[in-house]
Design a protein around this motif. Structure first.
Motif, PDB file in Angstrom:
ATOM      1  N   PHE A 138      41.532  32.646  41.831  1.00  9.92           N
ATOM      2  CA  PHE A 138      40.943  32.888  42.122  1.00  9.92           C
ATOM      3  C   PHE A 138      39.429  31.747  41.353  1.00  9.92           C
ATOM      4  CE2 PHE A 138      39.984  37.867  41.967  1.00  9.92           C
ATOM      5  CZ  PHE A 138      40.714  37.800  42.883  1.00  9.92           C
ATOM      6  N   TYR A 139      40.217  30.903  39.837  1.00 12.33           N
ATOM      7  CA  TYR A 139      39.280  29.707  40.013  1.00 12.33           C
ATOM      8  C   TYR A 139      39.906  28.127  40.121  1.00 12.33           C
ATOM      9  CZ  TYR A 139      38.389  31.835  34.616  1.00 12.33           C
ATOM     10  OH  TYR A 139      37.824  31.651  33.456  1.00 12.33           O
ATOM     11  N   PHE A 140      40.674  28.554  41.342  1.00 16.98           N
ATOM     12  CA  PHE A 140      40.681  27.437  42.334  1.00 16.98           C
ATOM     13  C   PHE A 140      39.595  28.145  43.150  1.00 16.98           C
ATOM     14  CE2 PHE A 140      41.723  24.239  44.577  1.00 16.98           C
ATOM     15  CZ  PHE A 140      42.395  23.165  44.143  1.00 16.98           C
ATOM     16  N   ASP A 141      38.997  28.830  43.972  1.00 16.70           N
ATOM     17  CA  ASP A 141      37.974  29.332  45.526  1.00 16.70           C
ATOM     18  C   ASP A 141      36.732  29.665  44.652  1.00 16.70           C
ATOM     19  OD1 ASP A 141      40.475  28.013  46.528  1.00 16.70           O
ATOM     20  OD2 ASP A 141      41.398  30.228  46.893  1.00 16.70           O
ATOM     21  N   GLY A 142      37.085  29.667  43.121  1.00 14.60           N
ATOM     22  CA  GLY A 142      35.263  29.928  42.619  1.00 14.60           C
ATOM     23  C   GLY A 142      35.096  31.825  43.152  1.00 14.60           C
ATOM     24  N   VAL A 143      35.787  31.967  43.142  1.00 14.69           N
ATOM     25  CA  VAL A 143      35.927  33.247  43.575  1.00 14.69           C
ATOM     26  C   VAL A 143      35.482  34.722  42.455  1.00 14.69           C
ATOM     27  CG1 VAL A 143      37.237  36.471  44.570  1.00 14.69           C
ATOM     28  CG2 VAL A 143      37.958  33.989  45.634  1.00 14.69           C
ATOM     29  N   GLY A 144      33.811  35.415  42.094  1.00  9.59           N
ATOM     30  CA  GLY A 144      33.589  35.759  40.971  1.00  9.59           C
ATOM     31  C   GLY A 144      33.341  35.269  39.661  1.00  9.59           C
ATOM     32  N   CYS A 145      33.616  33.761  39.819  1.00  6.59           N
ATOM     33  CA  CYS A 145      33.360  32.183  38.638  1.00  6.59           C
ATOM     34  C   CYS A 145      33.312  31.678  39.101  1.00  6.59           C
ATOM     35  CB  CYS A 145      34.862  32.285  37.999  1.00  6.59           C
ATOM     36  SG  CYS A 145      36.097  31.985  39.086  1.00  6.59           S
ATOM     37  N   GLN A 146      33.032  30.451  38.084  1.00  3.46           N
ATOM     38  CA  GLN A 146      32.522  29.101  38.620  1.00  3.46           C
ATOM     39  C   GLN A 146      34.035  28.582  38.774  1.00  3.46           C
ATOM     40  OE1 GLN A 146      30.454  27.081  36.366  1.00  3.46           O
ATOM     41  NE2 GLN A 146      30.556  25.127  37.093  1.00  3.46           N
ATOM     42  N   ARG A 147      33.675  27.442  40.102  1.00  2.00           N
ATOM     43  CA  ARG A 147      35.808  27.382  40.529  1.00  2.00           C
ATOM     44  C   ARG A 147      35.512  26.342  39.375  1.00  2.00           C
ATOM     45  NH1 ARG A 147      35.950  23.618  44.431  1.00  2.00           N
ATOM     46  NH2 ARG A 147      38.414  23.832  44.410  1.00  2.00           N
ATOM     47  N   ASN A 148      37.102  26.268  38.260  1.00  7.64           N
ATOM     48  CA  ASN A 148      36.735  25.292  37.531  1.00  7.64           C
ATOM     49  C   ASN A 148      38.711  25.180  37.384  1.00  7.64           C
ATOM     50  OD1 ASN A 148      38.257  24.482  35.082  1.00  7.64           O
ATOM     51  ND2 ASN A 148      36.819  25.391  34.289  1.00  7.64           N
ATOM     52  N   THR A 149      38.876  23.788  38.405  1.00  3.79           N
ATOM     53  CA  THR A 149      40.867  23.117  38.613  1.00  3.79           C
ATOM     54  C   THR A 149      40.995  23.239  37.323  1.00  3.79           C
ATOM     55  OG1 THR A 149      39.729  22.156  40.280  1.00  3.79           O
ATOM     56  CG2 THR A 149      41.748  21.757  40.587  1.00  3.79           C
ATOM     57  N   THR A 150      40.627  23.054  36.406  1.00  2.00           N
ATOM     58  CA  THR A 150      41.760  23.106  35.497  1.00  2.00           C
ATOM     59  C   THR A 150      42.278  24.126  34.700  1.00  2.00           C
ATOM     60  OG1 THR A 150      40.460  20.696  34.366  1.00  2.00           O
ATOM     61  CG2 THR A 150      41.807  22.360  32.252  1.00  2.00           C
ATOM     62  N   LYS A 151      41.132  25.341  34.977  1.00  2.00           N
ATOM     63  CA  LYS A 151      41.836  26.541  34.543  1.00  2.00           C
ATOM     64  C   LYS A 151      42.481  27.009  35.743  1.00  2.00           C
ATOM     65  CE  LYS A 151      37.990  27.828  31.467  1.00  2.00           C
ATOM     66  NZ  LYS A 151      36.730  29.082  31.191  1.00  2.00           N
ATOM     67  N   ALA A 152      42.430  26.462  36.496  1.00  2.00           N
ATOM     68  CA  ALA A 152      42.828  27.501  37.891  1.00  2.00           C
ATOM     69  C   ALA A 152      44.670  26.680  37.784  1.00  2.00           C
ATOM     70  CB  ALA A 152      42.665  26.590  38.943  1.00  2.00           C
ATOM     71  N   MET A 153      44.487  25.548  37.212  1.00  2.00           N
ATOM     72  CA  MET A 153      46.337  24.980  37.192  1.00  2.00           C
ATOM     73  C   MET A 153      46.385  25.994  35.844  1.00  2.00           C
ATOM     74  SD  MET A 153      46.265  22.992  39.501  1.00  2.00           S
ATOM     75  CE  MET A 153      45.782  24.542  39.892  1.00  2.00           C
ATOM     76  N   GLU A 154      46.222  25.454  34.687  1.00  2.00           N
ATOM     77  CA  GLU A 154      46.076  26.419  33.715  1.00  2.00           C
ATOM     78  C   GLU A 154      47.028  28.434  33.648  1.00  2.00           C
ATOM     79  OE1 GLU A 154      43.248  26.081  30.675  1.00  2.00           O
ATOM     80  OE2 GLU A 154      43.314  24.591  30.660  1.00  2.00           O
ATOM     81  N   TRP A 155      46.042  28.584  34.670  1.00  2.00           N
ATOM     82  CA  TRP A 155      46.534  29.926  35.007  1.00  2.00           C
ATOM     83  C   TRP A 155      48.394  30.487  35.841  1.00  2.00           C
ATOM     84  CZ3 TRP A 155      46.041  34.015  32.317  1.00  2.00           C
ATOM     85  CH2 TRP A 155      44.793  34.042  31.566  1.00  2.00           C
ATOM     86  N   PHE A 156      48.695  28.937  36.518  1.00  2.00           N
ATOM     87  CA  PHE A 156      49.283  29.069  38.026  1.00  2.00           C
ATOM     88  C   PHE A 156      50.248  28.509  36.781  1.00  2.00           C
ATOM     89  CE2 PHE A 156      46.516  28.078  40.940  1.00  2.00           C
ATOM     90  CZ  PHE A 156      46.342  29.001  41.636  1.00  2.00           C
ATOM     91  N   GLN A 157      50.287  27.286  35.541  1.00  2.00           N
ATOM     92  CA  GLN A 157      51.191  27.516  34.429  1.00  2.00           C
ATOM     93  C   GLN A 157      52.095  28.570  34.300  1.00  2.00           C
ATOM     94  OE1 GLN A 157      52.942  24.807  34.481  1.00  2.00           O
ATOM     95  NE2 GLN A 157      54.539  25.541  33.735  1.00  2.00           N
ATOM     96  N   LYS A 158      50.616  29.361  33.715  1.00  2.00           N
ATOM     97  CA  LYS A 158      51.295  30.796  32.807  1.00  2.00           C
ATOM     98  C   LYS A 158      52.320  31.770  33.906  1.00  2.00           C
ATOM     99  CE  LYS A 158      47.652  30.948  29.496  1.00  2.00           C
ATOM    100  NZ  LYS A 158      46.282  31.232  28.941  1.00  2.00           N
TER     101      LYS A 158
END
Length: 403
Positions: free
Chosen positions: A216-236
């Protein structure tokens, strides 16, 4: 770690009662003492004593003790593991109104533990318990309706049961319902609601939701795209046992390494050349990787294919090379806008410059835009002046020439 049972011995309950006189007032007190012995809380761990106490409480009608015996005998780490005995205790507890035990009866039929696997019976058992408000059973009913397991597929009913489970805080249901809103399946598409549900599920330690939140963060689904947060959630998600592609988790790190060397020297033409393949294939592959629909855009692979396209174009007009370098510039500019790291802006400028060196007008315009945003008007003017009129007006760039 295997649970090692003590050597079989006869347990004298009167002796145990004398040791714990205040724990024999009710069947529930006896069951709780049995639990303490099984886990070694406040007493020396002894499974034989614990089981004996559970059995005594069960004889007195304590459904908690019946259910606990079911879980104990179903535990693969318990040396006395026996699914037949476990099933009998779950059935007895369910017959006495214990919803959790009734749910476990469904699990046994769903997975073929001791009994013959029967998804229809499992669904019936889940639904029976779900009607009585057991959240996990409501989630399982939703899953069965969604995928047609033991019952005809019905997305609307799946959504209904997910919603009921969500109201009780079931994290798995939140994740599944969130994906329905994201895709508009049997509900009106609502990416904001989808994001909220997935976030709530992830915060409740659901690994699948963590993974979805990364997308969702990587593609901006319902939120502003944020690659850094995307990586954090993938890691979690990976840390919590979800099977996450390592190239997704490390995509930013890989991109940081992708341009440490000049691509013209790092990649050799002979290494990637395949006889009979058109040069344009490489740039098409890059486009495909960058614009995948409903999937995580794989920038790493896109970068790889665009670089291949550029170094393979040895023609006089270099149409493929200029287009490939321009697309590389656009990729790194997009990443820079997401994570606000200067290094990616520098990469964008580098590749736009390479495209400009091949004479691509749009690349000059892009460089003009970027330098203008940095307040470097002289450089911006230089690149705007080198762009063609067609490209200049296509971008609608405002004239910044000053007398």
């Amino acid at each position: 770690m295997k649970i090692i049972m003590a050597k079989k011995e006869t347990i004298d309950l009167e002796v145990i009662k004398g040791m714990h006189p205040g724990c024999f007032n009710t069947p529930e007190d006896i069951a709780n003492l049995g639990c303490d012995y099984c886990i070694g809380e406040g007493v020396e761990q002894n499974y034989e004593i614990g089981i004996t106490l559970f059995e005594k409480a069960a004889e007195m009608g304590c459904v908690y003790a019946m259910t606990s015996l079911g879980y104990l005998y179903h535990d693969d780490d318990y040396e006395g593991h026996d699914d037949e005995i476990a099933f009998e205790w779950f059935v007895k507890a369910a017959t006495n109104g214990e919803l959790e035990a009734g749910f476990m009866v469904g699990v046994f039929y769903d997975n073929g533990h001791y009994v013959e696997k029967d998804e229809a019976i499992a669904f019936y058992q889940y639904k029976l318990v779900a009607y009585n408000g057991f959240a996990e059973a409501q989630f399982y009913v939703g899953v069965d309706y969604e995928y047609g397991i033991g019952v005809p597929q019905n997305y609307k009913l799946a959504v209904k049961w997910y919603q009921l489970a969500c109201k009780q805080g079931n994290a798995e249901a939140m994740n599944n319902l969130g994906m329905k809103y994201a895709r508009g399946l049997s509900v009106e598409k609502d990416e904001n609601k989808a994001f909220q549900l997935i976030m709530e599920s992830a915060l409740r330690d659901n690994p699948k939701a963590m993974n979805n939140l990364g997308y969702f963060y990587f593609d901006g689904v319902g939120c502003q795209r944020n690659t850094t947060k995307a990586m954090e959630w993938f890691q979690k998600a990976k840390e919590n046992g979800e099977d996450v592609d390592s190239c997704i988790i490390n995509i930013l790190q890989l991109l940081k390494q992708a341009d440490q060397k000049d691509p013209l020297s790092e990649y050799q033409i002979a290494e990637y050349y395949r006889k009979g393949e058109g040069l344009s294939r490489y740039i098409k592959m890059g486009d495909r990787r960058k614009n995948q629909i409903n999937r995580l855009r794989n920038y790493k692979k896109a970068v790889k294919w665009f670089i291949k396209a550029a170094i393979h174009d040895q023609s006089d007009n270099s149409v493929i090379a200029q287009a490939a370098y321009y697309k590389l510039g656009s990729i790194f500019q997009e990443i820079a806008e997401d994570c606000y790291e200067v290094c990616y802006e520098e990469k964008a400028i580098k590749y736009y410059t390479m495209a400009a060196n091949y004479g691509l007008p749009i690349a000059f315009c892009k460089l003009g835009e970027m330098y203008e945003s940095y307040g470097e008007e002289k450089k911006a003017i230089e690149y705007y002046n080198r762009a063609s009129d067609e490209a200049y007006f296509k971008y609608g760039i405002k004239t910044i020439l000053h007398s």
